[in-house]
Design a protein around this motif. Structure first.
Motif, PDB file in Angstrom:
ATOM      1  N   UNK A   4     -17.523  -3.700  11.878  1.00  0.00           N
ATOM      2  CA  UNK A   4     -18.014  -4.346  10.656  1.00  0.00           C
ATOM      3  C   UNK A   4     -18.376  -3.294   9.610  1.00  0.00           C
ATOM      4  N   UNK A   5     -18.983  -2.189  10.029  1.00  0.00           N
ATOM      5  CA  UNK A   5     -19.321  -1.107   9.097  1.00  0.00           C
ATOM      6  C   UNK A   5     -18.052  -0.455   8.554  1.00  0.00           C
ATOM      7  N   UNK A   6     -17.072  -0.270   9.432  1.00  0.00           N
ATOM      8  CA  UNK A   6     -15.807   0.323   9.027  1.00  0.00           C
ATOM      9  C   UNK A   6     -15.100  -0.590   8.021  1.00  0.00           C
ATOM     10  N   UNK A   7     -15.117  -1.879   8.250  1.00  0.00           N
ATOM     11  CA  UNK A   7     -14.510  -2.838   7.330  1.00  0.00           C
ATOM     12  C   UNK A   7     -15.222  -2.820   5.979  1.00  0.00           C
ATOM     13  N   UNK A   8     -16.538  -2.734   5.983  1.00  0.00           N
ATOM     14  CA  UNK A   8     -17.292  -2.653   4.725  1.00  0.00           C
ATOM     15  C   UNK A   8     -16.916  -1.396   3.969  1.00  0.00           C
ATOM     16  N   UNK A   9     -16.767  -0.290   4.670  1.00  0.00           N
ATOM     17  CA  UNK A   9     -16.359   0.959   4.031  1.00  0.00           C
ATOM     18  C   UNK A   9     -14.945   0.822   3.467  1.00  0.00           C
ATOM     19  N   UNK A  10     -14.059   0.163   4.194  1.00  0.00           N
ATOM     20  CA  UNK A  10     -12.696  -0.061   3.717  1.00  0.00           C
ATOM     21  C   UNK A  10     -12.670  -0.876   2.436  1.00  0.00           C
ATOM     22  N   UNK A  11     -13.488  -1.927   2.384  1.00  0.00           N
ATOM     23  CA  UNK A  11     -13.557  -2.734   1.154  1.00  0.00           C
ATOM     24  C   UNK A  11     -14.065  -1.896  -0.012  1.00  0.00           C
ATOM     25  N   UNK A  12     -15.049  -1.039   0.236  1.00  0.00           N
ATOM     26  CA  UNK A  12     -15.588  -0.173  -0.820  1.00  0.00           C
ATOM     27  C   UNK A  12     -14.517   0.803  -1.323  1.00  0.00           C
ATOM     28  N   UNK A  13     -13.720   1.343  -0.419  1.00  0.00           N
ATOM     29  CA  UNK A  13     -12.643   2.256  -0.828  1.00  0.00           C
ATOM     30  C   UNK A  13     -11.657   1.527  -1.743  1.00  0.00           C
ATOM     31  N   UNK A  14     -11.268   0.317  -1.374  1.00  0.00           N
ATOM     32  CA  UNK A  14     -10.333  -0.442  -2.201  1.00  0.00           C
ATOM     33  C   UNK A  14     -10.960  -0.835  -3.533  1.00  0.00           C
ATOM     34  N   UNK A  15     -12.252  -1.142  -3.533  1.00  0.00           N
ATOM     35  CA  UNK A  15     -12.942  -1.513  -4.761  1.00  0.00           C
ATOM     36  C   UNK A  15     -13.110  -0.322  -5.708  1.00  0.00           C
ATOM     37  N   UNK A  16     -13.300   0.874  -5.156  1.00  0.00           N
ATOM     38  CA  UNK A  16     -13.652   2.051  -5.960  1.00  0.00           C
ATOM     39  C   UNK A  16     -12.458   2.854  -6.462  1.00  0.00           C
ATOM     40  N   UNK A  17     -11.257   2.511  -6.043  1.00  0.00           N
ATOM     41  CA  UNK A  17     -10.079   3.281  -6.439  1.00  0.00           C
ATOM     42  C   UNK A  17      -9.084   2.402  -7.178  1.00  0.00           C
ATOM     43  N   UNK A  18      -8.176   3.052  -7.894  1.00  0.00           N
ATOM     44  CA  UNK A  18      -7.207   2.318  -8.707  1.00  0.00           C
ATOM     45  C   UNK A  18      -5.760   2.715  -8.441  1.00  0.00           C
ATOM     46  N   UNK A  19      -5.574   3.759  -7.625  1.00  0.00           N
ATOM     47  CA  UNK A  19      -4.221   4.192  -7.301  1.00  0.00           C
ATOM     48  C   UNK A  19      -3.992   4.085  -5.804  1.00  0.00           C
ATOM     49  N   UNK A  20      -2.793   3.653  -5.453  1.00  0.00           N
ATOM     50  CA  UNK A  20      -2.402   3.610  -4.056  1.00  0.00           C
ATOM     51  C   UNK A  20      -1.130   4.428  -3.904  1.00  0.00           C
ATOM     52  N   UNK A  21      -0.950   4.973  -2.716  1.00  0.00           N
ATOM     53  CA  UNK A  21       0.312   5.618  -2.396  1.00  0.00           C
ATOM     54  C   UNK A  21       1.164   4.564  -1.715  1.00  0.00           C
ATOM     55  N   UNK A  22       2.278   4.256  -2.343  1.00  0.00           N
ATOM     56  CA  UNK A  22       3.206   3.232  -1.865  1.00  0.00           C
ATOM     57  C   UNK A  22       4.365   3.944  -1.190  1.00  0.00           C
ATOM     58  N   UNK A  23       4.578   3.660   0.069  1.00  0.00           N
ATOM     59  CA  UNK A  23       5.661   4.285   0.826  1.00  0.00           C
ATOM     60  C   UNK A  23       6.764   3.273   1.088  1.00  0.00           C
ATOM     61  N   UNK A  24       7.967   3.647   0.680  1.00  0.00           N
ATOM     62  CA  UNK A  24       9.132   2.792   0.847  1.00  0.00           C
ATOM     63  C   UNK A  24      10.234   3.592   1.547  1.00  0.00           C
ATOM     64  N   UNK A  25      11.314   2.908   1.875  1.00  0.00           N
ATOM     65  CA  UNK A  25      12.482   3.583   2.447  1.00  0.00           C
ATOM     66  C   UNK A  25      13.737   2.905   1.905  1.00  0.00           C
ATOM     67  N   UNK A  26      14.783   3.696   1.748  1.00  0.00           N
ATOM     68  CA  UNK A  26      16.042   3.123   1.276  1.00  0.00           C
ATOM     69  C   UNK A  26      16.845   2.547   2.440  1.00  0.00           C
TER      70      UNK A  26
END
Length: 160
Positions: A4-26
């Protein structure tokens, strides 16, 4: 740290940032990673804008399964605070495009109108729908993790 603490931290990370690294493959499985500005709708849906000619957009058209990582690039080395995600991505069309643009443009840091993201405009709107969230287990020791029996860094599933 409990799940539950880890999930709360994960939500905070997503809330506090605006860029994601998107990984794709051809089609050949060759990887490509792209930093993109995202606007979330909850913790399992992410919108972004891209040129349909960009490598990640062309890759998504042929392989919609993607990997995503969101992290604070200013964190101290070794803090390992990131959210890793498996998702399915797509270019938005029809009613989904209208909804996606409504969400994205409400939070985007620029003033392009929706016409820039519709044909024949130069950009398109995309959405990633997360199927799994992961974070690194916070157990840091040379002794095996008591919960996962591993000594190396390892991901654990979290529900955000």
């Amino acid at each position: 740290m409990h799940t539950a603490d880890l999930a709360a931290r994960g939500r905070a990370i997503l809330d506090d940032n605006h860029f994601m690294t998107l990984s794709t493959a051809n089609t050949h499985g060759e990887p490509w990673a792209s930093p993109v500005f995202y606007v979330p709708d909850g913790y399992s849906t992410f919108y972004w804008i891209s040129s349909p000619e960009a490598t990640q957009a062309r890759n998504i058209a042929v392989r919609p399964r993607v990997g995503i990582v969101v992290f604070n690039s200013q964190q101290e080395p070794g803090s390992d605070e990131a959210v890793y995600m498996a998702a399915t991505a797509c270019e938005l069309t029809g009613a989904e495009l209208d909804r996606g643009l409504e969400i994205y443009l409400r939070a985007a840091p620029f003033s392009k109108g929706p016409q820039a993201f519709r044909p024949p405009g130069p950009y398109r709107a995309y959405r990633a729908t997360v199927t799994e969230h992961f974070m690194l287990c916070p157990h840091a020791s040379s002794e095996p993790c008591p919960e996962h029996a591993r000594t190396s860094d390892h991901r654990v599933a979290v529900t955000l």
